[in-house]
Design a protein around this motif. Sequence first.
Motif, PDB file in Angstrom:
ATOM      1  N   ILE A 209       9.856  -6.992  -2.131  1.00 36.76           N
ATOM      2  CA  ILE A 209       8.626  -6.906  -1.769  1.00 36.76           C
ATOM      3  C   ILE A 209       7.748  -7.522  -2.578  1.00 36.76           C
ATOM      4  CG2 ILE A 209       6.694  -5.641  -0.521  1.00 36.76           C
ATOM      5  CD1 ILE A 209       9.371  -5.776   1.102  1.00 36.76           C
ATOM      6  N   PRO A 210       6.818  -8.561  -2.372  1.00 35.38           N
ATOM      7  CA  PRO A 210       5.915  -9.141  -3.110  1.00 35.38           C
ATOM      8  C   PRO A 210       4.716  -8.088  -3.469  1.00 35.38           C
ATOM      9  CG  PRO A 210       6.472 -10.851  -1.235  1.00 35.38           C
ATOM     10  CD  PRO A 210       7.081  -9.281  -1.053  1.00 35.38           C
ATOM     11  N   LYS A 211       4.116  -8.048  -4.696  1.00 37.57           N
ATOM     12  CA  LYS A 211       3.529  -7.122  -5.237  1.00 37.57           C
ATOM     13  C   LYS A 211       2.163  -7.550  -5.474  1.00 37.57           C
ATOM     14  CE  LYS A 211       7.443  -4.395  -7.023  1.00 37.57           C
ATOM     15  NZ  LYS A 211       7.980  -3.849  -8.164  1.00 37.57           N
ATOM     16  N   ALA A 212       0.828  -6.936  -4.905  1.00 37.05           N
ATOM     17  CA  ALA A 212      -0.141  -7.331  -5.580  1.00 37.05           C
ATOM     18  C   ALA A 212      -0.652  -6.026  -6.366  1.00 37.05           C
ATOM     19  CB  ALA A 212      -1.363  -7.382  -4.442  1.00 37.05           C
ATOM     20  N   LEU A 213      -0.085  -4.781  -5.900  1.00 36.67           N
ATOM     21  CA  LEU A 213      -0.368  -3.602  -6.858  1.00 36.67           C
ATOM     22  C   LEU A 213       0.675  -2.595  -6.472  1.00 36.67           C
ATOM     23  CD1 LEU A 213      -4.145  -2.949  -6.046  1.00 36.67           C
ATOM     24  CD2 LEU A 213      -3.322  -3.757  -8.415  1.00 36.67           C
ATOM     25  N   GLU A 214       0.874  -1.702  -7.486  1.00 35.98           N
ATOM     26  CA  GLU A 214       2.148  -0.693  -7.026  1.00 35.98           C
ATOM     27  C   GLU A 214       1.290   0.637  -7.164  1.00 35.98           C
ATOM     28  OE1 GLU A 214       6.137  -0.610  -8.606  1.00 35.98           O
ATOM     29  OE2 GLU A 214       5.663  -2.427  -9.649  1.00 35.98           O
ATOM     30  N   LEU A 215       1.406   1.567  -6.047  1.00 35.34           N
ATOM     31  CA  LEU A 215       0.686   2.687  -6.075  1.00 35.34           C
ATOM     32  C   LEU A 215       1.508   4.023  -6.246  1.00 35.34           C
ATOM     33  CD1 LEU A 215      -1.165   0.843  -4.575  1.00 35.34           C
ATOM     34  CD2 LEU A 215      -1.679   2.674  -2.898  1.00 35.34           C
ATOM     35  N   GLN A 232       2.425  -6.979 -12.226  1.00 34.37           N
ATOM     36  CA  GLN A 232       2.839  -8.510 -12.211  1.00 34.37           C
ATOM     37  C   GLN A 232       2.355  -9.341 -13.206  1.00 34.37           C
ATOM     38  OE1 GLN A 232       5.242  -9.028  -9.187  1.00 34.37           O
ATOM     39  NE2 GLN A 232       4.940  -6.860  -9.944  1.00 34.37           N
ATOM     40  N   GLY A 233       1.388  -8.717 -14.208  1.00 30.38           N
ATOM     41  CA  GLY A 233       1.069  -9.407 -15.350  1.00 30.38           C
ATOM     42  C   GLY A 233       2.210  -9.712 -16.480  1.00 30.38           C
ATOM     43  N   SER A 234       3.337  -8.763 -16.523  1.00 31.34           N
ATOM     44  CA  SER A 234       4.019  -8.790 -17.513  1.00 31.34           C
ATOM     45  C   SER A 234       5.581  -8.961 -16.539  1.00 31.34           C
ATOM     46  CB  SER A 234       4.178  -7.631 -18.239  1.00 31.34           C
ATOM     47  OG  SER A 234       5.446  -7.464 -19.041  1.00 31.34           O
ATOM     48  N   GLU A 235       6.346 -10.104 -17.064  1.00 31.63           N
ATOM     49  CA  GLU A 235       7.452 -10.176 -16.692  1.00 31.63           C
ATOM     50  C   GLU A 235       8.500  -8.922 -16.701  1.00 31.63           C
ATOM     51  OE1 GLU A 235      11.328 -13.424 -17.193  1.00 31.63           O
ATOM     52  OE2 GLU A 235       9.782 -13.864 -18.014  1.00 31.63           O
ATOM     53  N   LYS A 236       8.256  -8.279 -17.643  1.00 38.03           N
ATOM     54  CA  LYS A 236       9.336  -7.121 -18.025  1.00 38.03           C
ATOM     55  C   LYS A 236       8.880  -6.197 -16.596  1.00 38.03           C
ATOM     56  CE  LYS A 236      10.306  -3.797 -21.616  1.00 38.03           C
ATOM     57  NZ  LYS A 236       9.752  -3.308 -22.916  1.00 38.03           N
ATOM     58  N   ASP A 280       5.714   6.549  -3.888  1.00 37.74           N
ATOM     59  CA  ASP A 280       5.693   5.278  -4.335  1.00 37.74           C
ATOM     60  C   ASP A 280       5.358   4.398  -3.140  1.00 37.74           C
ATOM     61  OD1 ASP A 280       5.960   5.976  -7.039  1.00 37.74           O
ATOM     62  OD2 ASP A 280       8.119   6.086  -6.672  1.00 37.74           O
ATOM     63  N   PHE A 281       4.547   3.444  -3.314  1.00 41.39           N
ATOM     64  CA  PHE A 281       4.131   2.547  -2.554  1.00 41.39           C
ATOM     65  C   PHE A 281       4.021   0.978  -3.191  1.00 41.39           C
ATOM     66  CE2 PHE A 281       2.793   6.120  -0.283  1.00 41.39           C
ATOM     67  CZ  PHE A 281       3.096   6.092   0.986  1.00 41.39           C
ATOM     68  N   ILE A 282       4.215   0.097  -2.365  1.00 44.47           N
ATOM     69  CA  ILE A 282       3.847  -1.216  -2.787  1.00 44.47           C
ATOM     70  C   ILE A 282       2.553  -1.817  -1.930  1.00 44.47           C
ATOM     71  CG2 ILE A 282       4.420  -3.639  -2.985  1.00 44.47           C
ATOM     72  CD1 ILE A 282       7.014  -2.820  -3.769  1.00 44.47           C
ATOM     73  N   LEU A 283       1.458  -2.449  -2.658  1.00 45.43           N
ATOM     74  CA  LEU A 283       0.489  -2.987  -1.752  1.00 45.43           C
ATOM     75  C   LEU A 283       1.083  -4.667  -1.830  1.00 45.43           C
ATOM     76  CD1 LEU A 283      -2.261  -2.939  -0.263  1.00 45.43           C
ATOM     77  CD2 LEU A 283      -3.426  -3.202  -2.438  1.00 45.43           C
ATOM     78  N   THR A 284       1.233  -5.238  -0.889  1.00 45.41           N
ATOM     79  CA  THR A 284       1.540  -6.861  -0.702  1.00 45.41           C
ATOM     80  C   THR A 284       0.192  -7.527  -0.818  1.00 45.41           C
ATOM     81  OG1 THR A 284       1.370  -6.974   1.306  1.00 45.41           O
ATOM     82  CG2 THR A 284       3.526  -6.030   0.751  1.00 45.41           C
TER      83      THR A 284
END
Length: 336
Positions: A209-215, A232-236, A280-284
Motif C-alpha cells: 500500500i503506498p504511504k503518505a503517512l502511517e497512523l 517515507q523519508g528514510s529507505e530504512k 495501525d492504519f496507512i494513509l495513502t
Amino acid sequence: MKVLVVTHSNDKYCPPLVMEALQKQGAQAIRLDTDCFPTEVKINLSYRGAERRMFFKTADGDVELDELDAIYCRRFSPAGKLPDDMDIQYKRTVHRESYATLLGMLSCSDTFQLDPYDVVSRAENKPLQLKLAQQLGFTVPETLSGNDPEEVRAFFHRHPDGIVAKVLKAFSIQEEGREMVMYTNRLQESHLGELDRLALGPLTFQQLIPKALELRVTVVGERIFAASVDSQGSEKSQTDWRRDGLTLQTAWSPYQLPMDVERKILRLMDILQLNYGALDFILTPQGELVFLEINPAGEFVWMQTCTGFPIADALAEVLLGKAPRRETYRFGTPRA
C-alpha cells in the motif's frame, strides 16, 4: 481501591506509568511479575465446599484476588526464571502448567479485567480482524495467508506495485544476546524461487500500500488517541517504520481522524469486547485510510511521551470505573 497490574519483570516502562496514574487517583496499585511464578511467587486457588479462595504470595505480602477492584492484564510470561540447567522438556511442562494455573486463577476472578486473556486471545486473530474491519466498511489490503508457493507466486504477479511478507503472530528470538524480531518485508522477484520453504511454515502476504503517512490509533475505553508519522523519508523505514523506530519515535504528531472513522473504530472495539487496543492504519497519497491490524496489548509509552497523550491516565480511569468501560461476557454468567 486496589488494582492488580499483571506483567513481568522486564516490562519496565508501561506498568510504572499506569501504577503512578492509579496512585494519583487514590488507588493502591499492586504489581504481579508473572515470570517470578513459580520460582518466587506462590499462587493458591482453592475450593472447599462452597467456599473459594484465591490469593498469591510475594516478598511484599499476600494479595487476595476477591479484595481487588480491577485487574490490568498487561503481559503474561510465567516460568521465566527456571534454572538454566533444567531439562528443556521439564521446562516446557512447567511453563504450560504455570500458564494454566495463572490464567485459571484470573479467569475465576469476578473482578473487572482490562482485558481478560480469552478476550485478548480472540482479538489477536489477524484474519478475524481483517474480516470484521472489512464488514465495518474499512478498506483492507488484499491478503493471502498460507503455505502454497503457487498461490503466492500468482499473488505476486497480480500486484505489479509489489507485495509484502509478514507474520500473523509476532515473535522474537535470541541471537548472540540480542533480541531479533521479524519485520514486514517487501517480497522481491528473486525470493519466488525460495517459496518451497513455506512447507516448513506459513506466512502472510499483502499487497503493498503506498504511504503518505502511517497512523497509530490508541483506544482506551471510549477515548481515541490518534497520531501519524511520515515513514517515507528514510529507505530504512519505508516498508516497516519499526526498522528505524528509534529515529521516528519522536516524530509522531497528533492526527485528527474523521468522525465516521472514529465511530467504526469504537464499533470494532465493541465487537471484540476490548477496552484497550492499538490500531495501525496507512494513509495513502490519495487520502484513503487503509486498516492493517489491531494489537489488543500494544505498546503506548513512546506515543504518550512523544505526543503528550494522557494514555496512562485514561487507563487508570477505566480501571477505576471513572470512565466508560466495556464489561466483557464471562462464562457462567448471564448476558446483560
